[in-house]
Design an enzyme around this catalytic site. Structure first.
Site, PDB file in Angstrom:
ATOM      1  NE  ARG A 104      -3.324   2.285   2.741  1.00 30.39           N
ATOM      2  CZ  ARG A 104      -3.149   3.436   3.648  1.00 30.39           C
ATOM      3  NH1 ARG A 104      -2.093   3.046   4.634  1.00 30.39           N
ATOM      4  NH2 ARG A 104      -4.057   4.542   3.919  1.00 30.39           N
ATOM      5  CG  HIS A 148      -1.107   8.969   3.263  1.00 32.81           C
ATOM      6  ND1 HIS A 148      -1.186   7.372   3.581  1.00 32.81           N
ATOM      7  CD2 HIS A 148      -0.801   9.291   4.457  1.00 32.81           C
ATOM      8  CE1 HIS A 148      -1.215   7.193   4.653  1.00 32.81           C
ATOM      9  NE2 HIS A 148      -0.919   8.033   5.249  1.00 32.81           N
ATOM     10  CD  GLU A 194      -5.190   7.924   9.709  1.00 29.54           C
ATOM     11  OE1 GLU A 194      -4.964   9.204   9.995  1.00 29.54           O
ATOM     12  OE2 GLU A 194      -4.759   7.010   9.960  1.00 29.54           O
ATOM     13  CG  ASN A 336      -5.291   3.957   8.316  1.00 27.82           C
ATOM     14  OD1 ASN A 336      -5.518   2.983   7.511  1.00 27.82           O
ATOM     15  ND2 ASN A 336      -4.966   5.144   8.103  1.00 27.82           N
ATOM     16  CE1 TYR A 338      -0.484   2.540  13.465  1.00 19.80           C
ATOM     17  CE2 TYR A 338      -2.358   3.826  12.793  1.00 19.80           C
ATOM     18  CZ  TYR A 338      -1.060   3.407  12.383  1.00 19.80           C
ATOM     19  OH  TYR A 338      -0.386   3.555  11.229  1.00 19.80           O
ATOM     20  CD  GLU A 404      -2.014   4.087   7.792  1.00 18.22           C
ATOM     21  OE1 GLU A 404      -1.725   4.556   9.178  1.00 18.22           O
ATOM     22  OE2 GLU A 404      -1.729   5.042   6.995  1.00 18.22           O
TER      23      GLU A 404
HETATM   24  C1  FCB Z   1      -1.588   7.481  10.519  1.00 18.46           C
HETATM   25  C2  FCB Z   1      -1.263   7.939   9.199  1.00 18.46           C
HETATM   26  C3  FCB Z   1       0.110   7.446   8.706  1.00 18.46           C
HETATM   27  C4  FCB Z   1       1.137   7.071   9.923  1.00 18.46           C
HETATM   28  C5  FCB Z   1       0.474   6.797  11.109  1.00 18.46           C
HETATM   29  C6  FCB Z   1       1.374   6.479  12.209  1.00 18.46           C
HETATM   30  O1  FCB Z   1      -2.475   8.337  11.192  1.00 18.46           O
HETATM   31  O2  FCB Z   1      -2.035   7.568   8.251  1.00 18.46           O
HETATM   32  O3  FCB Z   1       0.706   8.164   7.781  1.00 18.46           O
HETATM   33  O4  FCB Z   1       1.979   8.072   9.877  1.00 18.46           O
HETATM   34  O5  FCB Z   1      -0.707   7.500  11.488  1.00 18.46           O
END
Ligand code: FCB
Length: 515
Positions: A104, A148, A194, A336, A338, A404
């Site tokens: 990607r 992006h 995002e 995405n 985390y 992500e």
């Molecule tokens: C996300 C972004 C990516 C990267 C990660 C850690 O928000 O999409 O570009 O920086 O965080």
């Protein structure tokens, strides 16, 4: 030192059972073969964060360049980054070594069409053709994001970028160049990374490009902007830009190219901090603001009621034509993910006048510090399951790609990035649980393939499977333990059970984050 560590991680890999967090675990738990056969595993980067060559071959500055050069706390910029622009062949070879099904990456609009509008730059065209051909030649699927963060600065200067409706036409024209030139080989297009974070970070908090906000809102002093209205206006134009490009693709290119087009959101899935009714409804509200803001228009053609009621005339209204354009304008959703936030009701925010997007949410967001390694995210894989369940139940289970997911660590510490391995291990396992539970997830991409220039902390943090030695003029890449782990997984290794790390939520350890 780096070389010694590389050798060490190679030794770790060569062991039949992988040692993680001090426990030798060899019992079979899951492998990629437990996923559907066409489930895609990859890794990702984005143009400004990885390419470098910022001033070469006709590329012009973007709002990401401007931000990186002015945000002194980042301590660096993406002028050179990982120099993938010159090292793409080497990087594709590393992808082959790792065993990626897919890569990607994003296209730099300002490299392809300098100044955002007008003639195509032959050098930009050549670069992306080369990269795509190299991937395809090695059987690696290109999954391409059109934007992006790095909007051409020229369009920001000319008319304010996404706060102006003119962006829709320019974005569509740029997208068409990409479909036309690369669509014979690229089957997965994401219009925008995002959309929600771009709008909040860039137009309310002013902490990310294009750094617009207004006093007393925003985490920084911004030169321009309006935090009460612009996050909503930018989001509206992002949706229209996305939908216009998607409509064009579906009508003119999809019938012959047979690809797919989607949109990407950050899921900071919010869970209630306590089981009080107020916190429960606060977490629902937070998810409607963060996810429903884009998903409701994309699926139902309008913003969530709670947003319209709270933001009043600060949130644009969809005309009938716009609503029809946006509704259903995607083949998949990129997610995405985390970390997960715990949410407390904060009704006093609604008494503020004026209010920004964050005050409109009327919540306090907390993280569970106990679950976090000192330099990384709390490991809360149930947040991903909750996300996928949320999309399944509220939005009719669309095809989804985890675009992500990955663990942050400080850079320059060690190649034995055990915390990243632990993180990926449990997240991929929870993804498998979701798939078994009927989620329509179709793929998983780790962030990031290499240690790239990070938007929040430059080169101080790292997420990569490969360390890039910035002190070495060759920017040599070194595989980390996580690369070996992921590679073993991709090549079919059995992954041990989730008892490797302790999972759990202890509400005593919640702490408020600045949000
Ligand atoms: C996300 C972004 C990516 C990267 C990660 C850690 O928000 O999409 O570009 O920086 O965080």
């Amino acid at each position: 030192m780096v070389r010694v560590l590389t050798a060490l991680s190679l030794v770790l890999l060569s062991l039949n059972s992988i040692e993680i967090a001090g426990k030798v675990v060899g019992a079979e738990k899951y492998s990629r073969h437990d996923f559907p056969a066409d489930f895609v595993f990859g890794s990702g980067t984005s143009a400004y964060q990885v390419e470098g060559a910022a001033n070469e071959d006709g590329r012009t500055p973007t709002i990401f360049d401007t931000f990186a050069h002015s945000a002194t706390w980042l301590g660096g910029n993406g002028d050179v980054a990982c120099d993938q622009y010159h090292k793409y062949k080497e990087d594709v070879q590393l992808m082959v070594d790792t065993g990626l099904d897919a890569y990607r990456f994003s296209i730099s609009w300002a490299r392809l069409i300098p100044n955002g509008r007008g003639p195509v730059n032959p050098k930009g065209l050549e670069y992306y053709n080369n990269l795509i051909n190299e991937l395809v030649k090695h059987g690696i699927q290109p999954h391409v994001t059109l934007l992006h963060i790095d909007l051409p600065q020229a369009l920001e200067d000319e008319y304010g970028g996404f706060v102006n409706r003119r962006i829709v036409r320019d974005f569509k024209a740029y997208a068409e160049v990409c479909f036309q030139e690369f669509g014979d080989r690229v089957l997965h297009w994401t219009t925008m990374n995002e959309g929600n974070i771009f709008s909040v970070g860039g137009y309310d908090l002013g902490e990310s490009p294009p750094q617009r906000c207004s006093f007393p809102f925003g985490l920084f002093r911004c030169e321009r902007g309006n935090s009460t209205t612009e996050p909503y206006i930018a989001a509206h134009n992002i949706l229209l830009a996305h939908a216009s490009a998607a409509a064009l693709y579906k009508k003119k290119y999809q019938p012959k190219q047979h690809g797919f087009i989607g949109f990407n959101l950050l899921s900071l899935m919010f869970l209630p901090a306590t089981n009080s009714t107020a916190d429960l409804s606060a977490s629902q509200r937070a998810n409607e603001f963060f996810i429903g803001w884009f998903m409701d228009p994309l699926v139902f053609g309008d913003y969530p009621e709670i947003m319209k009621r709270t933001a009043g005339n600060r949130i644009p209204k969809f005309t009938k034509v716009e609503s029809r354009l946006v509704k259903g304008s995607f083949d998949f959703i990129g997610i995405n993910h985390y970390a997960t936030g715990y949410v407390q009701d904060n009704p006093s925010n609604l008494k503020r006048e004026p209010r920004d997007f964050v005050a409109d949410m009327a919540v306090k967001v907390m993280i569970n510090a106990e679950d976090a390694p000192p330099d990384g995210f709390p490991v809360m894989p149930w947040g991903l399951q909750f996300t996928l369940e949320y999309f399944k139940q509220l939005y009719d289970n669309p095809p989804m790609y985890i675009h992500e997911n990955g663990q942050r660590t400080d850079r320059n510490t060690t190649l034995i990035d055990t915390s990243r391995v632990e993180y990926m291990q449990v997240f991929i396992e929870s993804l498998l649980d979701s798939v078994r539970n009927g989620s329509n997830a179709r793929g998983y991409f780790s962030w990031s393939f290499l240690d790239v220039f990070e938007i929040m902390d430059g080169y101080r943090s790292s997420y990569g499977l490969y360390y890039v030695d910035l002190d070495d003029p060759n920017l040599t890449r070194y595989p980390k333990f996580s690369q070996h782990w992921y590679s073993a997984f991709l090549k079919g290794a059995s992954i041990p059970s989730d008892d490797v790390i302790r999972l759990g939520k202890n509400s005593d350890t919640l702490s408020t984050v600045s949000f």
